[in-house]
Design a protein around this motif. Sequence first.
Motif, short mmCIF file in Angstrom:
data_model
loop_
_atom_site.label_atom_id
_atom_site.label_comp_id
_atom_site.label_asym_id
_atom_site.label_seq_id
_atom_site.Cartn_x
_atom_site.Cartn_y
_atom_site.Cartn_z
N LYS A 6 -0.73 -26.38 -15.06
CA LYS A 6 -1.35 -27.27 -16.05
C LYS A 6 -1.65 -26.53 -17.35
O LYS A 6 -1.56 -27.10 -18.44
CB LYS A 6 -2.63 -27.88 -15.48
N THR A 7 -2.03 -25.26 -17.23
CA THR A 7 -2.33 -24.49 -18.45
C THR A 7 -1.06 -24.08 -19.18
O THR A 7 -1.09 -23.87 -20.40
CB THR A 7 -3.15 -23.23 -18.11
N LEU A 21 2.62 -35.11 -11.86
CA LEU A 21 1.95 -34.03 -12.58
C LEU A 21 2.61 -33.80 -13.94
O LEU A 21 1.93 -33.68 -14.96
CB LEU A 21 1.99 -32.75 -11.75
N GLU A 63 2.16 -36.67 -16.48
CA GLU A 63 0.77 -36.81 -16.89
C GLU A 63 0.39 -35.79 -17.95
O GLU A 63 -0.48 -36.04 -18.78
CB GLU A 63 -0.16 -36.66 -15.67
N HIS A 64 1.06 -34.64 -17.95
CA HIS A 64 0.61 -33.52 -18.79
C HIS A 64 1.52 -33.20 -19.97
O HIS A 64 1.12 -32.40 -20.83
CB HIS A 64 0.42 -32.27 -17.94
N LYS A 105 0.82 -29.49 -24.68
CA LYS A 105 0.80 -30.83 -25.25
C LYS A 105 1.26 -30.87 -26.70
O LYS A 105 1.42 -31.95 -27.28
CB LYS A 105 -0.60 -31.44 -25.13
#
Length: 414
Positions: free
Chosen positions: A311-312, A356, A359-360, A316
């Motif tokens: 996630k990191t 996942l 979503e990110h 984005k």
Amino acid sequence: MNKIYYKLRSGLTINYNPSEENYSIWDSKEGWELVVNKKLILFMNAYSLATTKETVFHLLRDQFQVDEKTSAEVHEYLYEQNIISEYIPLETNVGTGKGGIFNTPVMSIDQCLEGDWCDLVFIGMPYDLNVTHKPGTRLAPGYLRRVSGSLFQYDGTHLKGAYDPIEDQQKLEGIRMADCGDIHSVVFSKNGKEFDALEELIGRVIRKGIFPVTIGGDHSISLPCIKGVAANHVKIGVIQLDAHSDFGMNSFDDWRDSVHHGNFIDAVLPVENVEHVIQIGIRQLTQEKVSHPKIIQYPGKSVFNHIEELKTILRKDIRYYLTIDVDVLDPSIMPATGTPLPNGFSYIELMNIIELITEHVNLSGLDVVELLPFLERDIEGVMVSEIIFSVISKVMNRKDQYEHHIKNSNVSTY
């Protein structure tokens, strides 16, 4: 807000009068005639294809040394004289159609790019000259067109999408889709002009704000897709779901001679604007470990132990391209591929990874490759169709959210 497009009206004829040294425009349908100068004729030509007045200004300002105000005045004159008119795609361009993936209408790319109506296009790339084991993936685009309709039937008239009883949610509602058919050639050449055509097509689709879904074909077809996306964004990342790394620290004197489905990532890494490649599901045995500063790898099912880390890493502020090799799934549920490897993801595990990712990150394109159909049965095709449906429904659902984030973060993406 959708842009307004304009186009030169049909039925107009241009005539040159040598004695007066001027030009006239004659409307063969309504009978009127208008005398104009050569500069205006050339200005009119900019509207031969549907376009915006802003695009015409940027196209012609250097040629005519006009400012934006003058360009707008000429535009208004052409509009008032009924030489150009607002362009609205014909109903045949946005209707239900038949024959495409999920029963979408099969249209030319020109039809898909006209106006501002299309959100997503499917593109077939029936190419498998670069396989190292078993050919046949060239049959996948046609196979998915045949079987995908059993999962979802697109209705281009009402645009209701589909209701998912598991998630209790309406999906793809209001989304317009089309199938552009296949990149065509009488005989495909290895890494030849068909790759160039696919790269150009992806680039045009991206510039129009349309989401491309490319169906392979072997995995080397991802190279022109990624190049087409990368050429139209400041920075991109690539996410690869695959049993094989397709990478080996190869350097190519001529990639057209050397690239195949097992090393195409080597050709992706030098592509300008590619920030990193995230590989998930890799379980191929190799002679030795190889690494690269741009590659982040989660072998086997290790990604589930590093969710927070991933996630990191997912950013984005850039766009991502997602490429899915169906052999990332375990061959017990996905035997329809040319180079299967054991101990792959279950279907639910793959769906969790897709959730996942979508979503990110902001996805700008998708391809699904290495499906080698068992033509006598549909189960693998329906499963791959569900994977495609899952990705595009999540991407389209979050499209406005991503565009809002990019706008407010002042990130340049084109």
